[in-house]
Design a protein around this motif. Sequence first.
Motif, PDB file in Angstrom:
ATOM      1  N   ILE A  67      17.720   0.171  31.978  1.00 48.90           N
ATOM      2  CA  ILE A  67      18.057   1.375  31.263  1.00 48.90           C
ATOM      3  C   ILE A  67      17.059   2.251  30.887  1.00 48.90           C
ATOM      4  O   ILE A  67      16.081   1.745  30.507  1.00 48.90           O
ATOM      5  N   VAL A  89      23.323   1.749  24.834  1.00 45.05           N
ATOM      6  CA  VAL A  89      23.930   0.543  25.725  1.00 45.05           C
ATOM      7  C   VAL A  89      23.657  -0.748  24.925  1.00 45.05           C
ATOM      8  O   VAL A  89      24.619  -1.484  25.088  1.00 45.05           O
ATOM      9  N   PHE A 129      26.941   5.772  30.952  1.00 43.74           N
ATOM     10  CA  PHE A 129      25.686   5.585  30.797  1.00 43.74           C
ATOM     11  C   PHE A 129      24.635   5.774  32.039  1.00 43.74           C
ATOM     12  O   PHE A 129      25.128   5.389  33.231  1.00 43.74           O
TER      13      PHE A 129
END
Length: 247
Positions: free
Chosen positions: A149, A157, A175
Amino acid sequence: VNVWNKCASRLVGYSTDEVMGHQLVEEFITKDYQASVQTVLDKALDGIETANFEFPLMTKAGVRLEVLLNATTRRDEKGDIIGVVGIGQDITGRIAQEREYSKLIDSANAPIFGVDNKGKVNIWNQCAVKLVGYTTEEVMGQSLVREFITPQHRARVQSVIDRALAGDETTNFEFPLMTKGGVLLEVLLNATTRRNEQGSIIGVVGIGQDITARLAQEREYTRLIDTANAPIFGVDAQGGVNVWNQC
């Protein structure tokens, strides 16, 4: 063998008379597990007990059962170790269900990944492999948030994962996910709490949808409206203005 109850007889098919005095490991355990089962017994004979040990047990009819075992040290009235008692649970059906579950996940036409309660990846299906570019071997055991991420979205997240680990599931969470090739994808995620057969939370499963192209189209649509050489406005279902271009 010096203890063999009626449930063991029904499960495995051997009567008490057929097993008493026989070697448990040599005669009733498949060869590929004989060493590991013997180790568990040896440890229990040294006073080190083992819980939730999975091993296969062959029935009299030749059917392989999967058994979850607790190996407990057996002592006499003076406290001296005199043997081992194993309390088992037939988990053959459960394991078959888990394998079917894994097969369905792996062949699903959507990226599916999962993490354990420490945030480490333990599910990564073939669609996720094709979408993100990382193989299952490359991601298993890695931290999903820290490794995959982008930094500016890690807190969001992680918050979704933490909530799912507390039983609060999230739907339609957008996301960004970075591919192995460095391409930024936009993913729409449903984060579902994963539980074991006792109902305890053991992780999170995320079912995703790649919405990168859709978001790009929406941005292009918005840009065209805003730069059009005509006044354009729009309203939502309640009559509220939601489009109002520069012209």
